[in-house]
Design a protein around this motif. Structure first.
Motif, PDB file in Angstrom:
ATOM      1  N   LEU A  18       0.827  -1.204   0.000  1.00 22.06           N
ATOM      2  CA  LEU A  18       0.000   0.000   0.000  1.00 22.06           C
ATOM      3  C   LEU A  18       0.863   1.256   0.000  1.00 22.06           C
ATOM      4  N   VAL A  19       0.265   2.359  -0.462  1.00 26.18           N
ATOM      5  CA  VAL A  19       0.911   3.677  -0.360  1.00 26.18           C
ATOM      6  C   VAL A  19      -0.074   4.624   0.317  1.00 26.18           C
ATOM      7  N   PRO A  20       0.177   5.016   1.580  1.00 27.84           N
ATOM      8  CA  PRO A  20      -0.722   5.973   2.245  1.00 27.84           C
ATOM      9  C   PRO A  20      -0.594   7.358   1.620  1.00 27.84           C
ATOM     10  N   GLU A  21      -1.736   7.972   1.299  1.00 26.57           N
ATOM     11  CA  GLU A  21      -1.701   9.257   0.588  1.00 26.57           C
ATOM     12  C   GLU A  21      -2.132  10.438   1.450  1.00 26.57           C
ATOM     13  N   ASN A  22      -2.734  10.175   2.615  1.00 26.49           N
ATOM     14  CA  ASN A  22      -3.160  11.275   3.478  1.00 26.49           C
ATOM     15  C   ASN A  22      -3.218  10.810   4.926  1.00 26.49           C
ATOM     16  N   THR A  23      -3.600  11.724   5.814  1.00 33.30           N
ATOM     17  CA  THR A  23      -3.607  11.412   7.254  1.00 33.30           C
ATOM     18  C   THR A  23      -4.572  10.282   7.597  1.00 33.30           C
ATOM     19  N   GLU A  24      -5.704  10.233   6.905  1.00 34.16           N
ATOM     20  CA  GLU A  24      -6.682   9.177   7.170  1.00 34.16           C
ATOM     21  C   GLU A  24      -6.099   7.810   6.821  1.00 34.16           C
ATOM     22  N   ASP A  25      -5.291   7.770   5.758  1.00 36.08           N
ATOM     23  CA  ASP A  25      -4.660   6.514   5.353  1.00 36.08           C
ATOM     24  C   ASP A  25      -3.680   6.026   6.415  1.00 36.08           C
ATOM     25  N   MET A  26      -3.003   6.960   7.096  1.00 39.20           N
ATOM     26  CA  MET A  26      -2.076   6.567   8.163  1.00 39.20           C
ATOM     27  C   MET A  26      -2.827   5.902   9.309  1.00 39.20           C
ATOM     28  N   TRP A  27      -4.042   6.395   9.568  1.00 37.58           N
ATOM     29  CA  TRP A  27      -4.884   5.787  10.618  1.00 37.58           C
ATOM     30  C   TRP A  27      -5.287   4.373  10.202  1.00 37.58           C
ATOM     31  N   HIS A  28      -5.609   4.189   8.914  1.00 35.42           N
ATOM     32  CA  HIS A  28      -5.943   2.847   8.416  1.00 35.42           C
ATOM     33  C   HIS A  28      -4.739   1.913   8.562  1.00 35.42           C
ATOM     34  N   ALA A  29      -3.544   2.426   8.235  1.00 28.31           N
ATOM     35  CA  ALA A  29      -2.332   1.610   8.346  1.00 28.31           C
ATOM     36  C   ALA A  29      -2.104   1.172   9.791  1.00 28.31           C
ATOM     37  N   TYR A  30      -2.342   2.073  10.728  1.00 33.32           N
ATOM     38  CA  TYR A  30      -2.187   1.771  12.159  1.00 33.32           C
ATOM     39  C   TYR A  30      -3.121   0.636  12.571  1.00 33.32           C
ATOM     40  N   ASN A  31      -4.332   0.644  11.998  1.00 37.50           N
ATOM     41  CA  ASN A  31      -5.306  -0.401  12.334  1.00 37.50           C
ATOM     42  C   ASN A  31      -5.017  -1.719  11.622  1.00 37.50           C
ATOM     43  N   LEU A  32      -4.283  -1.663  10.513  1.00 34.14           N
ATOM     44  CA  LEU A  32      -3.991  -2.881   9.747  1.00 34.14           C
ATOM     45  C   LEU A  32      -2.821  -3.677  10.319  1.00 34.14           C
ATOM     46  N   LYS A 109       5.731   3.649  -0.107  1.00 35.80           N
ATOM     47  CA  LYS A 109       5.165   2.295  -0.155  1.00 35.80           C
ATOM     48  C   LYS A 109       5.625   1.440   1.016  1.00 35.80           C
ATOM     49  N   PHE A 110       4.714   0.608   1.516  1.00 30.13           N
ATOM     50  CA  PHE A 110       5.081  -0.398   2.510  1.00 30.13           C
ATOM     51  C   PHE A 110       4.285  -1.670   2.231  1.00 30.13           C
ATOM     52  N   LYS A 111       4.804  -2.807   2.694  1.00 28.32           N
ATOM     53  CA  LYS A 111       4.149  -4.095   2.465  1.00 28.32           C
ATOM     54  C   LYS A 111       3.901  -4.783   3.792  1.00 28.32           C
ATOM     55  N   ILE A 112       2.682  -5.278   3.980  1.00 29.44           N
ATOM     56  CA  ILE A 112       2.332  -6.029   5.192  1.00 29.44           C
ATOM     57  C   ILE A 112       2.140  -7.487   4.799  1.00 29.44           C
ATOM     58  N   THR A 113       2.812  -8.383   5.525  1.00 28.52           N
ATOM     59  CA  THR A 113       2.627  -9.825   5.316  1.00 28.52           C
ATOM     60  C   THR A 113       2.067 -10.417   6.604  1.00 28.52           C
ATOM     61  N   LYS A 114       0.926 -11.089   6.473  1.00 29.94           N
ATOM     62  CA  LYS A 114       0.276 -11.701   7.633  1.00 29.94           C
ATOM     63  C   LYS A 114       0.139 -13.207   7.432  1.00 29.94           C
ATOM     64  N   ALA A 115       0.219 -13.946   8.539  1.00 33.80           N
ATOM     65  CA  ALA A 115      -0.042 -15.384   8.471  1.00 33.80           C
ATOM     66  C   ALA A 115      -1.527 -15.631   8.230  1.00 33.80           C
ATOM     67  N   LYS A 116      -2.364 -14.660   8.646  1.00 32.53           N
ATOM     68  CA  LYS A 116      -3.813 -14.798   8.476  1.00 32.53           C
ATOM     69  C   LYS A 116      -4.452 -13.418   8.343  1.00 32.53           C
ATOM     70  N   TRP A 117      -4.947 -13.113   7.140  1.00 28.13           N
ATOM     71  CA  TRP A 117      -5.724 -11.889   6.911  1.00 28.13           C
ATOM     72  C   TRP A 117      -7.178 -12.220   7.218  1.00 28.13           C
TER      73      TRP A 117
END
Length: 387
Positions: A18-32, A109-117
């Motif tokens: 993902l690529v966060p584009e605004n402050t709201e996206d940073m909040w989504h990233a924190y929750n992900l 850009k950053f990449k999140i890898t999870k064992a279970k989404w």
């Protein structure tokens, strides 16, 4: 949020870039991002080299690291997400297992890898990457022959439809042709609204025009909705707000959104639905307590009986470090949805989310009374007092 790639298999294992584009996206990233996830991101690392003569040089290099997340810190002021963890991929500048802090920033850009989404995480990705999911204000700017249907988020305005139509001029002996052309124009606007505006998400629809075009359109839409028994329009007619604009073009939105009446109406619309649900919960708790419960134990029991009409849950609960506990909350949300219940996920950064957290962060409005839960509640409180 820009979705670069999404590779998740049927078992839920995989990665999302993902690529966060605004402050709201940073909040989504924190929750992900959760502890235990692997996160890859570009970072700057200080490197020390030693020459054959024994002298050392320090310099900074930009490299991409992948860490196993052990700590998450969200700086709401600087809007930076800091992740602490150990390096898990070979890198010529950083040893395997060495600690490093990654800063997830806007437009990087950053990449999140999870064992279970799980379903909550995937839903969060969909919400973050689909601007229409965040647009709880819509606007239709119009003048005779041209209209723009727009969705407005906190950071952008998206034109979903442009209606450009020639309307015969109003001349002596040609009045009926003008009226027919105007009716077709209004019909196209109405169909555009029904097609592009999600009334479940949008809390306010601004109708703006010079003169009386907006008033004539509103009259036409309500008359047509009554004739065709269009419940969607009739049930949401209170969401329409009529405002003057200088033209029917998108640039007129700037003056429209600055109107005091509009500002007061759309302020904090994003959480207004949650605020309303929370008020309803408190009212039922006072007037019909056997239909309103809070706390994980009682809400779970109500869900097992398929009694939950509306589940109120804080997004903070999905960020718990206990993986098994998070799984329980995810399963609870899925079971309520499977039984046709409504789920409201509250933001812990909003006042409504803070209020919900005061009562454990989880609550439910029931379809029917369950007085047996009241008895259990008393017993639980007694046992807590004894402890």
């Amino acid at each position: 949020m820009k979705l670069v790639s999404r590779i998740v298999d049927k078992d839920g294992e995989g990665s999302v870039s993902l690529v966060p584009e605004n402050t709201e996206d940073m909040w989504h990233a924190y929750n992900l991002i959760s502890e235990g996830d692997l996160v890859s991101c570009s970072t700057i690392r200080k490197v020390q080299t030693e020459s054959s003569t024994g002298s050392s040089n320090n310099f900074r290099v930009r490299t991409t690291l992948t860490i196993s997340v052990e700590g998450i810190d969200f700086d709401t002021q600087a809007c930076v997400l800091r992740l602490k963890g150990r390096n898990v991929e070979e890198n010529k500048y950083v040893k395997m297992g060495a600690y490093h802090t990654l800063d997830v920033e806007q437009n990087r850009k950053f990449k999140i890898t999870k064992a279970k989404w799980d379903s909550i995480s995937l839903e969060r990705v969909d919400t973050a990457c689909d601007p229409t999911q965040n647009a709880d204000v819509a606007a239709v700017v119009m003048q005779e022959g041209i209209a723009h249907i727009c969705l407005i988020t906190s950071n952008m305005t998206i034109v979903r439809a442009k209606i450009d139509q020639v309307i015969p001029r109003k001349r002596k002996g040609n009045v009926s042709q003008h009226e027919k052309g105007l009716a077709r124009f209004y019909e196209n606007i109405m169909q555009g609204i029904l097609r592009h505006i999600n009334f479940d998400i949008v809390k306010c629809i601004i109708l703006a025009s010079p003169g009386f075009v907006k008033d004539q359109y509103m009259d036409y839409m309500l008359e047509k909705a009554i004739k065709s028994d269009n419940k969607l329009i009739l049930e949401n007619k209170g969401k329409f707000l009529l405002v003057h604009s200088s033209s029917g073009f998108k640039h007129s939105l700037k003056e429209v959104l600055a109107e005091p009446a509009v500002v007061s109406r759309i302020s904090d619309t994003k959480a207004s639905g949650e605020v309303k649900v929370l008020e309803t919960f408190y009212t039922i708790l006072q007037t019909d307590p056997s239909r309103a419960f809070y706390g994980k134990k009682h809400v779970t029991k109500a869900a097992e009986g398929q009694a939950v009409e509306t589940l109120l849950i804080s997004d903070k609960l999905f960020r718990c470090q206990d993986v098994a506990l998070r799984k329980e909350y995810v399963e609870l949300v899925e079971s309520v949805r499977d039984s046709s219940g409504d789920v409201k996920i509250f933001s812990s950064l909003h006042v409504s989310g803070e209020q919900l957290e005061l009562i454990t962060g989880i609550a439910a409005i029931l379809r029917f009374p369950m007085p047996e839960l009241e008895d259990e509640s008393d017993g639980e409180n007694d046992s807590e007092d004894d402890e």
